[in-house]
Structures are given as structure tokens and as C-alpha cells.
Design an enzyme around this catalytic site. Structure first.
Site: not given
Ligand code: NDP
Length: 500
Positions: A133-134, A228, A262
């Protein structure tokens, strides 16, 4: 699913909570459209992406409005996202044909010189892009663009917290009349899991915990993936740093997007010699950050956190640090309004504290006093994560030397987040921060392709009916073939002719 504004909780939209069973049908639709898309010349796909770029430029203010509705980001942060997607389109549009062209490497050995070699690139039919979501427009956008240009169809599953911005991409794609090879499917985690179960390549951005589950699911299906994940990025402030720039850069690096990034700076190691002065300067800058609900006026620097769960993590990390002996020098608490948490600087912190051990994803900068460069490097590497790092020094060569000792996928010297805007270098994490990378020149688009190696005779001469190592085997033929292999590789004349 209702979408809420994190500043005041009001409902700003509603989207489908797509049942996982419907994902397969959507992917099947994309799968049937993809061959025609892949059959277009790269220049034709480029033209569709450039039309999307035109659409983004024409609609960027409205997209930013919608993004602010679902994230309450400051205006600058909201406006930069469509611009960034446009930038990524521009970069790959300029380079896609070259990056995807067949390559003809030289045979590795004189024994193979009769062959002409080719490596050709063929898109995975359907790429699943799953995003947090960020950065609700930028993240799906920057991953979808190279995948589409590679010739894949793309299904995006945005976070349930911020699905509206990603849906704008699908709206833009439909409005320019492009082939139906891009879909956004909204839903929760189960919908994301169903995407993983249906596609041919997964590009996932999110937490390390979910990333591991996605990786397991991909291994079960034997499909490739790129992850990522989270980070706990260190900043190292050395004695010869320009302290003004370091303080400003670290304030930006840690507080951008309220720290929900991130590559946020989440740990700051400052050598003893400049510690007090640095902390003083940093605190002065952080204390002046303006927090609030922005409109189109560019008045605020910091917005709220995405939800109350995120506020709770930041509060816990701060409170636990204080309980263990740390001091809050500025900020330190949720404001009580919406999901706002004050920009916070913590001192007297150490690695036993959750604020330094776990990803916070909020506007906090815990500072650690270190004796020297060596201790800074040792502590910076003392983390499960390895996404990126920053080094602050007045000596470029020293910065590069320190960078070479850091366990991180990226090191920015005297700057923060700047690698993200350099598309020719890979953005990928070491350790628990990821597998693979996004961007990185040709790699950024080729990763969405399978390769095919083709070998053919260089010269169209009549061939003998057999080859040296084909059946039937014989001592004479084997002697010739093995003798040649030995002669080409062994070290020293005696070894080459088989005398030891
Ligand atoms: P999540 O891991 O909770 O969710 C990421 C996505 O995965 C969402 O769309 C989520 O859906 C979906 N999801 C949840 N469960 C599953 C599953 N079992 N299988 C497939 N998809 C699934 O992360 P956050 O949304 O909380 O984001 C924050 C995190 O993202 C932080 O750790 C941050 O560091 C990382 N991040 C990394 C980046 C990088 O480039 N390295 C860049 C930006 C963020 P839903 O939200 O609907 O649950």
C-alpha cells in the site's frame, strides 16, 4: 471492500473483494490475449506504452487526488508517483527493442568455433504483480511496464488498503484502447494467493513474511518469482561527513512517506567524534517537519500511517526502546488524530531494542553512537535485512570502500533513495530483503522472459554424416576428442599432451 482515508477514516471508495475462484478465469482471459500482444514488434508495444504515458501526464493531477484520498500522502509524494511511472515507461520505451533483441555470444571455446550461437527472449505468458500500500500507483506501474513491454500479459493485485490508484492504470489502459492484456484484480490476501496459483511469473513486493509464503507457493508450482521485501536500512555517519547534508539527507531518508518506504533509513550509526553535533542538527530538522492533511497546496511534508496496526507497531517500537533506556529527543507519540505519528528521533538505542531489530515502517530514527567506521560497519551488517544503506563522508574513496563492506543490495553515498531513480542499476535486497531485483538495465525487462539458446553451423558447408563423439564409440575417436579437450584446458605443456 471499503477503502478508508487514513487521516480521518472516511470512506473514499469501494472495490470488489474478488473471490479467489474468479482469478483463474481472469488469468485465462489474459492468457488467450497474450500471444497476439507478444507477436507485435517491440516498437508497436512501445507505442501503446507511450500512449499510456500520454494518458498519465494528462491525468496526473486527478490520479494524485485519488491517491491522496486513499493514503492522505502529502501532495509532492502523490504527484511524484505518476511521474515516476511515466519515467519508467520512457526508459524502457527507449531501450526495450535493444534489450529484447537476440544476442549472439562468441562460443566459449575454440572447439565450438564452428557454431553460431543465439540467445532469444520469450515472455512468460502471464505475469502476476502483487503490491503493498505504500506506493499504490508507482509499485504496480513500474513492475507492469517492463513486463508488458517484454510481451507478457499482466495481472495486478494491489493491497486491499489502497486499490484505487492501481485501478487507474487499468482505466488508462482501457481508455487508450490498448489490447486487453492488463487487468487489476482487487481483493485480500487470498486473492493474491490465487494470483500466485494461476500466473507464470510472480513479481511480489511486500513483507518478508508474505514474501516467503509466495516463494513457497511458486516453488510448489515450479514458476519463477522476484521478491522485493522489507528492510532495516542503516545510515553510517563518519567523522568527515558534511553534517548539514547528512542531517538533511537522513531526515529525508527516514521520514519520506512517513517512513513507510522499503528503503527508509531505520538505523543511524554516528561516530563519537561528531555524534552530538549531528544529533543536534538532525533534531532541529525533524522538529520542523510539517505534518498534516495536504491538499493540492504542497503545504505538508508528512502524512499519516496507513492504518492503526501500523501506528501500533511504531508506538510499540518507541515505547519498548524508552522502557529499555532510550530517550526520545523529538516526537515519540501518536497524535491521536487519524493515524498520525509524530516524526521521532530516539537516542541511546542499542541492538537489543525492537526499534533496531525489526522493520518499523514509520517516522522514527533511532540513533546509535559508535566508536569508529569499523564499528559502524559491523553494526550495520548485524541485521537480518540487506535492502539498502547510506554512507555519509567527505571522502568519496572512503565512501566506496565502506560501501564494499556493507551487506546490502544498494549503497547510496551522501544521498538517500536516489538509486530508485536510477533505472540502469538493479534495486534488489540481500538476505531477508528479497530475491532478484527490479530495474537494472536489460535485466529489468529480460527477467520477464524465458531464454532460448539456438546453435547452428556458422558456415553453410556440407556436413560429414557424423560427429566425433556420436555413436559408435571407438578408442581412436575418443582419443582424439578427449585429447583435444585436454590440450585446450590443461595447464603446462606436459599436462596438455597427457604426460604427468
Ligand atoms: P504484505 O506482505 O502484507 O502485502 C503485500 C501484498 O501481498 C498485498 O497486496 C497483500 O494483499 C498481498 N498478500 C497477502 N497475503 C498474500 C498471499 N498469501 N499470497 C499472495 N499475496 C498476498 O505487505 P504490506 O502491504 O504490509 O507492505 C509493507 C511491506 O512491503 C514492508 O515490509 C515493506 O518493506 C515492503 N516493501 C518492499 C519494497 C521493496 O521494493 N523491497 C517496496 C515497498 C514495500 P492485502 O494487502 O490485501 O493483504
Amino acid at each position: 471492500m471499503e477503502v478508508h482515508n487514513p487521516a480521518d477514516g472516511r470512506i473514499v471508495g469501494a472495490v470488489a473483494d474478488t473471490d479467489p475462484s474468479q482469478v483463474e478465469a481472469a488469468v485465462a482471459r489474459l492468457r488467450s490475449e497474450q500471444p497476439a500482444w507478444a507477436a507485435l514488434a517491440p516498437a508497436e508495444r512501445v507505442e501503446w506504452l507511450l500512449r499510456l504515458q500520454d494518458w498519465i501526464f494528462a491525468n496526473s493531477a486527478d490520479i494524485a487526488d485519488l491517491m491522496q484520498a486513499e493514503t492522505a500522502k502529502p501532495r509532492v509524494d502523490a504527484e511524484i508517483e505518476p511521474m515516476f511511472v511515466a519515467e519508467v515507461i520512457g526508459y524502457y520505451a527507449e531501450n526495450a527493442a535493444r534489450f529484447l533483441a537476440a544476442e549472439h555470444p562468441r562460443p566459449h571455446s575454440p572447439a565450438n568455433m564452428s557454431k553460431k550461437l543465439a540467445v532469444t527472449y520469450h515472455p512468460y505468458p502471464v505475469v502476476g504483480v502483487i503490491t503493498p500500500w505504500n506506493y499504490p500507483l508507482a509499485l504496480p506501474g513500474i513492475d507492469a511496464v517492463p513486463a508488458l513491454l517484454a510481451g507478457a500479459a499482466v495481472v495486478i493485485k494491489p493491497s486491499e488498503a489502497t486499490p484505487l490508484s492501481a485501478m487507474e492504470l487499468a482505466r488508462g489502459w482501457a481508455e487508450i484502447g490498448a489490447p486487453p492484456v492488463l487487468e487489476v484484480i482487487t481483493g485480500r490476501g487470498a486473492t493474491g494467493a490465487a494470483v500466485v496459483d494461476a500466473v507464470d511469473f510472480v513479481q511480489f513486493t511486500g513483507s518478508t513474511r508474505t514474501g516467503k509464503a509466495v516463494g513457497h507457493a511458486c516453488v510448489d508450482r515450479m514458476i519463477p518469482y522476484s521478491l522485493e521485501l522489507g528492510g532495516k536500512d542503516p545510515a553510517l555517519v563518519l567523522a568527515d561527513a558534511d553534517l548539514d547534508r547528512a542531517a538533511r539527507g537522513i531526515a529525508f531518508g527516514g521520514m519520506l512517506n512517513a517512513g513507510q518506504m522499503c528503503t527508509s533509513i531505520e538505523r543511524v550509526y554516528v561516530v563519537d567524534a561528531v555524534y552530538d553535533e549531528f544529533v543536534q542538527r538532525l533534531v532541529a530538522i525533524v522538529a520542523e517537519l510539517r505534518m498534516g492533511v495536504d491538499d493540492r497546496e504542497f503545504r505538508y511534508d508528512i502524512g499519516p500511517l496507513v492504518d492503526s496496526a501500523q501506528v501500533e507497531i511504531v508506538r510499540r517500537h518507541t515505547d519498548e526502546a524508552v522502557a529499555a533506556g532510550a530517550r526520545v529527543v523529538v516526537g515519540g507519540a501518536a497524535t491521536g488524530q487519524g493515524n498520525f505519528f509524530e516524526p521521532t528521533v530516539l537516542v541511546d538505542t542499542d541492538h537489543s531494542m525492537s526499534c533496531l531489530a525489526e522493520e518499523t515502517f514509520g517516522p522514527t530514527l533511532p540513533i546509535v553512537r559508535v566508536a569508529d567506521e569499523d564499528e559502524a560497519v559491523r553494526l550495520a551488517n548485524d541485521s537480518a535485512y540487506g535492502l539498502s544503506a547510506t554512507v555519509w563522508t567527505g571522502d568519496r574513496a572512503r565512501g566506496e570502500r565502506v560501501a564494499s563492506r556493507l551487506e546490502a543490495g544498494t549503497v547510496n553515498i551522501n544521498d538517500a533513495h536516489v538509486n530508485l531513480f536510477n533505472l540502469a542499476v538493479p534495486m534488489g535486497g540481500w538476505k531477508q530483503s528479497g530475491v532478484g531485483a527490479r530495474f537494472g538495465g536489460a535485466y529489468g525487462i529480460r527477467k520477464y522472459c524465458r531464454t532460448r539458446a539456438v546453435t547452428v553451423d556458422r558456415l553453410p558447408v556440407a556436413k560429414s554424416p557424423s560427429e566425433l563423439l556420436w555413436f559408435p564409440y571407438s578408442r581412436r575417436k575418443a582419443g582424439l576428442a578427449l585429447g583435444m579437450m585436454r590440450a585446450l584446458r590443461a595447464r603446462g605443456l606436459r599436462a596438455r599432451i597427457g604426460r604427468h
